[in-house]
Design a protein around this motif. Structure first.
Motif, mmCIF file in Angstrom:
data_model
loop_
_atom_site.group_PDB
_atom_site.id
_atom_site.type_symbol
_atom_site.label_atom_id
_atom_site.label_comp_id
_atom_site.label_asym_id
_atom_site.label_seq_id
_atom_site.Cartn_x
_atom_site.Cartn_y
_atom_site.Cartn_z
ATOM 1 N N ILE A 130 -6.987 12.380 -2.740
ATOM 2 C CA ILE A 130 -7.391 13.010 -1.475
ATOM 3 C C ILE A 130 -6.721 14.370 -1.333
ATOM 4 C CG2 ILE A 130 -7.029 12.845 1.026
ATOM 5 C CD1 ILE A 130 -9.364 11.269 0.112
ATOM 6 N N ARG A 131 -5.437 14.423 -1.683
ATOM 7 C CA ARG A 131 -4.683 15.664 -1.543
ATOM 8 C C ARG A 131 -5.265 16.748 -2.465
ATOM 9 N NH1 ARG A 131 0.176 17.672 -3.255
ATOM 10 N NH2 ARG A 131 0.510 15.998 -4.725
ATOM 11 N N MET B 240 -4.241 8.864 6.575
ATOM 12 C CA MET B 240 -3.871 9.758 7.665
ATOM 13 C C MET B 240 -4.479 11.139 7.428
ATOM 14 S SD MET B 240 -0.059 10.673 8.884
ATOM 15 C CE MET B 240 0.295 11.092 10.581
ATOM 16 N N SER B 241 -4.432 11.571 6.161
ATOM 17 C CA SER B 241 -4.966 12.881 5.814
ATOM 18 C C SER B 241 -6.477 12.930 6.018
ATOM 19 C CB SER B 241 -4.565 13.180 4.373
ATOM 20 O OG SER B 241 -5.499 13.949 3.730
ATOM 21 N N VAL B 242 -7.169 11.855 5.609
ATOM 22 C CA VAL B 242 -8.620 11.790 5.838
ATOM 23 C C VAL B 242 -8.908 11.922 7.333
ATOM 24 C CG1 VAL B 242 -10.642 10.291 5.751
ATOM 25 C CG2 VAL B 242 -9.121 10.426 3.793
ATOM 26 N N GLY B 243 -8.143 11.181 8.134
ATOM 27 C CA GLY B 243 -8.326 11.242 9.580
ATOM 28 C C GLY B 243 -8.027 12.611 10.144
ATOM 29 N N ALA B 244 -6.953 13.219 9.668
ATOM 30 C CA ALA B 244 -6.544 14.525 10.200
ATOM 31 C C ALA B 244 -7.600 15.584 9.915
ATOM 32 C CB ALA B 244 -5.200 14.932 9.597
ATOM 33 N N TYR B 245 -8.106 15.599 8.677
ATOM 34 C CA TYR B 245 -9.118 16.593 8.319
ATOM 35 C C TYR B 245 -10.432 16.337 9.048
ATOM 36 C CZ TYR B 245 -6.502 19.191 4.928
ATOM 37 O OH TYR B 245 -5.594 20.021 4.363
ATOM 38 N N SER C 245 0.853 -1.189 0.000
ATOM 39 C CA SER C 245 0.000 0.000 0.000
ATOM 40 C C SER C 245 0.886 1.235 0.000
ATOM 41 C CB SER C 245 -0.897 0.006 1.238
ATOM 42 O OG SER C 245 -1.464 1.279 1.414
ATOM 43 N N LEU C 246 0.703 2.101 -0.991
ATOM 44 C CA LEU C 246 1.556 3.291 -1.099
ATOM 45 C C LEU C 246 0.779 4.563 -0.795
ATOM 46 C CD1 LEU C 246 3.607 2.451 -4.312
ATOM 47 C CD2 LEU C 246 4.304 2.247 -1.947
ATOM 48 N N GLY C 247 -0.420 4.410 -0.209
ATOM 49 C CA GLY C 247 -1.221 5.615 0.054
ATOM 50 C C GLY C 247 -1.609 5.740 1.504
ATOM 51 N N THR D 222 1.806 13.925 1.450
ATOM 52 C CA THR D 222 2.132 13.597 0.076
ATOM 53 C C THR D 222 2.579 12.146 -0.026
ATOM 54 O OG1 THR D 222 4.352 14.316 0.485
ATOM 55 C CG2 THR D 222 2.870 15.926 -0.496
ATOM 56 N N PHE D 223 2.864 11.748 -1.239
ATOM 57 C CA PHE D 223 3.398 10.437 -1.544
ATOM 58 C C PHE D 223 4.669 10.182 -0.717
ATOM 59 C CE2 PHE D 223 6.269 8.112 -4.527
ATOM 60 C CZ PHE D 223 5.705 6.884 -4.323
#
Lengths: 390, 357
Positions: B142-143, B74-79, B67-69, B268-269
């Protein structure tokens, strides 16, 4: 003979030492510069670091009441690293901060410094949020002050400059409606233009993907705009200039600080930029004594021409000293650790609204929100160089 | 108790003991004010990165999918965490920070879990490296999405809009497009991070050592053999993937609520790869290894600050050296000999306990 000389030298040194000791009222301020000295935004962070260092050297050589000891921390233009850098700076004994260079890290560190009571002056973080303003008039951060204009402020300043110098009455605006920087400046420009009786005859938009500006330029031309206002970065601006040249349309193009760098766009015919005006507080080709002195010293020390960011940071350190003098920071305050840093912070906040500083980037005063007030300066591109119009 | 079982039990106990011991030591250091500001500021991010690494290890190490995403979850959770916490504070006037933090973490986990299910359903039915490609795309999507996302709260309601900012008067912005999540009140605490690590360890270790966990590992080792034994491969791969997504979402919420602002460019990636490095360095399928390497690699760049601009260069060199040394047979044999008496001690004790039974 040699021995004699050595002896005399030693004596002279001892004298010098005792002389230095006699000056017991010299106070050393530990100032931390925080900015991205590595990573994608390193160009800006290195410029502010160099500018701040140069100012600190000058102040120490002049030998006034205050001496500056610089601490440098790298934030990599990353919010998490910025907080780490800030903590590391405080661990190293920093009492006040010149930073952060970029907006987002500045916002994060400012909120933390607000809680810890540490004074910050940012050379170049231009967003409103960097000084705690959220657009609803709420100012949640009182300890962060700016040297540069806030993004939206540039819009108002541009309108004032255009009206003040009677550059023309009919204005066209082309802006990027997918970009906060561009829309922010456009909004305040329109508001201020209405107040100043400037007529906006054409308003067109584009996005990051736009590569053809024929429609936008034609609209400005057909509506007879004398001035085309370009609140954007230099890449789309260069395309607009090319399109206008092809249409033989020659209004005054007026840009903001994002335009700084247009002369270095690869493959761009710089002769097209002749006569373009841009709002910028500093140009390296300035001829006043201060600028010449700064540019010469900077080039000698770092081998490159200073950019606007370096000048902002240079001013920031002088502002700190001016505020410290006004606030009467004492040696006792600097020796009390966290408590002393908080005392210094309160004293500096109070002093900031009372001082006026003549720096490289203009004569500056501050509002309590942390926003700077200074005369907007516009440079014109003449023969491939930025030149200040007087 | 079989030998393998006992070994596993000891390893799990050691993992928990180490984490708890680290927490107690750090807490007493905080109480005694003998901790540097720099280390103290890193405690919550370290907790978040540990959870990220352990959860990614579940996907990569145990279910054998790349999994490379992970930073996308994490970003979904943070927002989500930032929005929920901001909404509870501004619209519901909830002043209890602990409750707000718990609700924000839960919401972050749920949202990331939903994203995990949506991705997992089509992709985990396929064979090959599709998950790597799709998760990579997911992180980027997502970004880009949060770059044009505006969320504000006014009069108890949430207002959401894409691309243009159509918000009512007097709105309190929570997510402001490219400016990211703004005006977050930092409420994450080290204790919350510690509890989250414990939850993660309990969930992951129990899952791995359960019937389902054995099925997950079977699909990794030999998909065809597992299928022929009647193991529903997609179901078990989904189980690992979604669990990891939920945990990553909670880590993201914790991480986001530790600072006053969150920007899309933080996830980011590169950040996904960073977590992957934690996992690989700690060892695939090695939970304790993930915990240690995530801690070590988060603290390391800060310890290298004195090298200033050459910091990342030194970091890379250290990384390579660690890789070489942990995989060198001679050094491993030496380490084994070094710890042999300790192991003997443990074994002796356990056996004594077993005999008494």
């Amino acid at each position: 003979m040699k021995k004699m000389f050595a002896l005399m030298l030693a004596l002279a040194m001892m004298l010098a030492c005792t002389a230095a000791f006699a000056e017991d009222d010299v106070i050393t301020l530990k100032v931390a510069h925080i900015g991205p000295t590595t990573g994608a935004a390193a160009l800006y962070g290195q410029a502010t670091r160099n500018g701040a260092e140069l100012a600190a050297q000058e102040i120490n050589e002049m030998g006034g009441k205050y001496r500056i000891e610089m601490i440098n921390e790298d934030d990599e233009h990353n919010v998490e690293k910025a907080i780490n850098a800030y903590n590391a700076a405080l661990d190293a004994g920093a009492q006040m901060i010149v930073g952060n260079t970029t907006s987002k890290p500045c916002e994060a560190v400012g909120a933390q410094a607000m809680i810890d009571r540490v004074f910050m002056i940012t050379p170049s973080a231009s967003s409103e949020a960097a000084i705690g303003m959220d657009g609803n008039g709420d100012d949640s951060v009182d300890n962060v002050f700016q040297v540069c204009f806030t993004d939206p402020n540039q819009g108002a300043a541009s309108a004032q400059y255009i009206a003040g110098h009677a550059l023309g009455k009919k204005i066209a605006i082309i802006y990027n409606n997918a970009d906060v920087y561009s829309t922010g400046i456009r909004d305040t420009f329109v508001k201020e233009a209405a107040a100043l009786d400037l007529e906006i005859v054409s308003e067109t938009t584009f996005t990051d993907e736009t590569t053809d500006f024929t429609v936008q330029v034609a609209d400005a031309q057909n509506n007879g705009a004398e001035i085309v206002f370009l609140p954007m970065y230099y890449t789309p601006a260069s395309m607009i200039l090319q399109t206008a040249a092809a249409k033989e349309y020659k209004p005054v193009f007026f840009g903001v600080d994002g335009m700084d760098g247009i002369l270095d766009v690869e493959g761009f015919d710089t002769s097209l930029a002749e006569g373009v005006m841009l709002l910028t507080p500093f140009v390296a080709t300035g001829t006043d004594e201060k600028t010449v002195n700064f540019v010469t010293k900077y080039q000698a020390a770092y081998g490159v021409k200073p950019i606007q960011f370096a000048a902002d940071a240079y001013d920031a350190v002088y502002i700190l000293v001016a505020a410290a003098e006004k606030a009467g920071i004492t040696a006792e305050m600097t020796e009390k650790g966290d408590e002393g840093t908080a005392e210094i912070c309160e004293a500096l906040i109070a002093a900031m609204t009372e001082i006026q500083v003549e720096g490289l980037t203009g004569t500056m005063t501050w509002e309590a929100s942390g926003r700077v007030t200074k005369t907007p300066l516009a440079a014109t591109i003449v023969n491939g160089e930025y030149v200040f119009e007087n | 108790m079989t030998k393998a079982k006992r070994k596993r039990l000891i390893l799990n106990l050691v993992t928990f003991a180490l984490v708890i011991a680290a927490y107690i030591i750090l807490q007493s250091m905080i109480a005694g004010k003998s901790i540097s500001r720099s280390l103290r500021g890193q405690l919550v991010p370290i907790c978040a990165w540990i959870v990220m690494a352990v959860s990614l290890n579940l996907v990569i190490g145990f279910s054998g999918e790349l999994s490379l995403g992970h930073a996308g979850f994490m970003s979904v959770g943070a927002y989500t965490g930032a929005v929920v916490s901001g909404w509870l504070l501004h619209a519901q006037n909830m002043q209890d920070t602990t409750l707000r933090l718990v609700l924000a973490l839960a919401a972050g986990g749920v949202m990331a879990g939903v994203a995990g299910v949506l991705i997992g359903i089509p992709v985990l039915r396929l064979r090959g490296d599709y998950l790597a490609i799709v998760t990579l795309a997911f992180g980027e999507i997502i970004r880009s999405l949060v770059n044009v996302l505006y969320i504000g709260t006014a009069e108890g309601r949430l207002h959401l809009s894409f691309l243009n900012k159509e918000m009512p008067e007097g709105v309190q912005m929570l997510v402001d497009g490219a400016k990211g999540a703004v005006k977050i009140k930092p409420i994450a605490t080290f204790t919350a991070g510690f509890v989250l690590i414990l939850i993660t360890l309990v969930v992951v270790l129990n899952l791995v050592n359960s019937r389902a966990g054995r099925a997950i590992q079977a699909t990794r080792d030999n998909r065809i053999a597992a299928e022929s034994m009647g193991v529903p491969v997609t179901k078990y791969k989904m189980m690992a993937f979604v669990t990891a997504a939920v945990l990553a979402g909670m880590a993201g919420a914790l991480y986001g609520l530790n600072s006053s602002t969150v920007v899309p460019t933080q996830f980011t990636f590169n950040q996904s790869i960073n977590v992957l490095v934690f996992v690989v360095l700690g060892g695939l399928g090695n939970v304790l290894g993930s915990v240690i390497s995530a801690t070590f690699l988060t603290v390391l760049p800060e310890m290298l600050r004195e090298f200033s601009d050459y910091r990342m260069l030194v970091y890379a060199v250290v990384l390579i050296l660690v890789m070489i040394f942990t995989n060198n047979p001679t050094i491993r044999a030496f380490a084994d000999r070094l710890f042999a008496p300790l192991k003997q001690l443990f074994r002796g004790k356990k056996q004594a306990g077993g005999d008494a039974k």
